[in-house]
Scaffold this active site. Structure first.
Site, PDB file in Angstrom:
ATOM      1  CB  CYS A  73      -1.041  -0.120   1.252  1.00 61.69           C
ATOM      2  SG  CYS A  73      -0.224   0.490   2.801  1.00 61.69           S
ATOM      3  CD  GLU A  74      -1.167   5.712  -3.326  1.00 62.98           C
ATOM      4  OE1 GLU A  74      -0.454   5.357  -4.300  1.00 62.98           O
ATOM      5  OE2 GLU A  74      -1.928   6.315  -3.108  1.00 62.98           O
ATOM      6  CG  HIS A  75      -2.325   5.338   2.313  1.00 62.93           C
ATOM      7  ND1 HIS A  75      -3.456   5.016   1.894  1.00 62.93           N
ATOM      8  CD2 HIS A  75      -2.095   6.555   1.426  1.00 62.93           C
ATOM      9  CE1 HIS A  75      -4.288   5.723   1.136  1.00 62.93           C
ATOM     10  NE2 HIS A  75      -3.260   6.683   0.644  1.00 62.93           N
ATOM     11  CG  HIS A  76       0.146   2.293   6.339  1.00 62.74           C
ATOM     12  ND1 HIS A  76      -1.142   2.369   5.826  1.00 62.74           N
ATOM     13  CD2 HIS A  76       0.049   3.338   7.353  1.00 62.74           C
ATOM     14  CE1 HIS A  76      -1.820   3.111   6.289  1.00 62.74           C
ATOM     15  NE2 HIS A  76      -1.131   3.711   7.340  1.00 62.74           N
ATOM     16  CD  GLN A 114      -8.173  -4.232  -2.725  1.00 62.57           C
ATOM     17  OE1 GLN A 114      -7.875  -4.159  -1.481  1.00 62.57           O
ATOM     18  NE2 GLN A 114      -9.460  -4.728  -2.933  1.00 62.57           N
ATOM     19  CG  HIS A 142      -5.346  -3.628   2.682  1.00 64.97           C
ATOM     20  ND1 HIS A 142      -4.789  -2.731   1.668  1.00 64.97           N
ATOM     21  CD2 HIS A 142      -6.334  -4.403   1.969  1.00 64.97           C
ATOM     22  CE1 HIS A 142      -5.436  -2.728   0.480  1.00 64.97           C
ATOM     23  NE2 HIS A 142      -6.532  -3.480   0.657  1.00 64.97           N
ATOM     24  CB  CYS A 144      -1.607  -0.757   6.555  1.00 62.89           C
ATOM     25  SG  CYS A 144      -3.023  -0.703   5.246  1.00 62.89           S
TER      26      CYS A 144
HETATM   27 ZN   LIG Z   1      -1.944   0.975   4.151  1.00 60.48          ZN
END
Ligand SMILES: [Zn+2]
Length: 181
Positions: A73-76, A114, A142, A144
């Site tokens: 995931c690009e956030h975490h 996603q 996920h 995260c």
């Molecule tokens: Zn994430």
């Protein structure tokens, strides 16, 4: 600074003794692993499909189910793992079977959310095949969410993108959804 040197720095910042034996090669291994997990940046759609497009009179649904999917995931930058189901309605051309999985892989091996991954795969299949419809469903868990934050271990996320006939024709869409259930 190289990726390897950055990992040494990160380990130190996390509170590790970067000189202890078990960690000696870790920055090198971590850098290599991350480069592998993000290798999609080095690939293009042309390269991945490699001309494996064949003429066909078949206009019935082609469905590739349960394609294993590993992404970050690009956030975490934590993994999300699941399955993709990809279908299209050929319009004169069919794509080599393994190429569908390779397209999924190429986009999955980049930082993602996603929702965007689902869209990118659908657009790519559409672009390559010129299909009269494309459907993509991804179901993934996920890390995260499972390992941090709300720590919900059993939740999974489902995203779908329907293009062309799959969007316009309810019967076609429900045939697809019935097949991937
Ligand atoms: Zn994430």
């Amino acid at each position: 600074m190289s990726l390897e040197q950055h990992y040494t720095e990160i380990l130190g910042q996390l509170g590790e003794d970067v000189t202890r034996e078990g960690l000696l090669d870790t920055p090198k291994r971590a850098a290599k692993a991350m480069q592998y997990l993000c290798k999609g940046y080095q690939q293009t759609l042309e390269e991945v499909t490699n001309g494996a497009l064949f003429s066909s009179d078949n206009s019935e649904m082609v469905l590739v189910k349960n394609i294993e999917l590993y992404s970050l995931c690009e956030h975490h930058m934590l993994p999300f793992i699941g399955k993709a189901h990809v279908a299209y309605l050929p319009n004169g051309k069919v794509l080599g079977l393994s190429k569908v999985a390779r397209i999924v892989d190429m986009y999955a091996r980049r930082l993602q959310i996603q929702e965007n991954l689902t869209r990118e795969i659908a657009d790519a299949i559409q672009q390559v095949t010129g299909a009269s419809g494309v459907a993509v469903v991804i179901e993934a868990q996920h890390m995260c969410m499972m390992m941090r934050g709300v720590e919900k271990q059993n939740s999974s996320m489902v995203t779908s993108v329907m293009l062309g006939q799959f969007r316009e024709n309810a019967a076609t869409r429900s045939e697809f959804l019935g097949l991937v259930k």
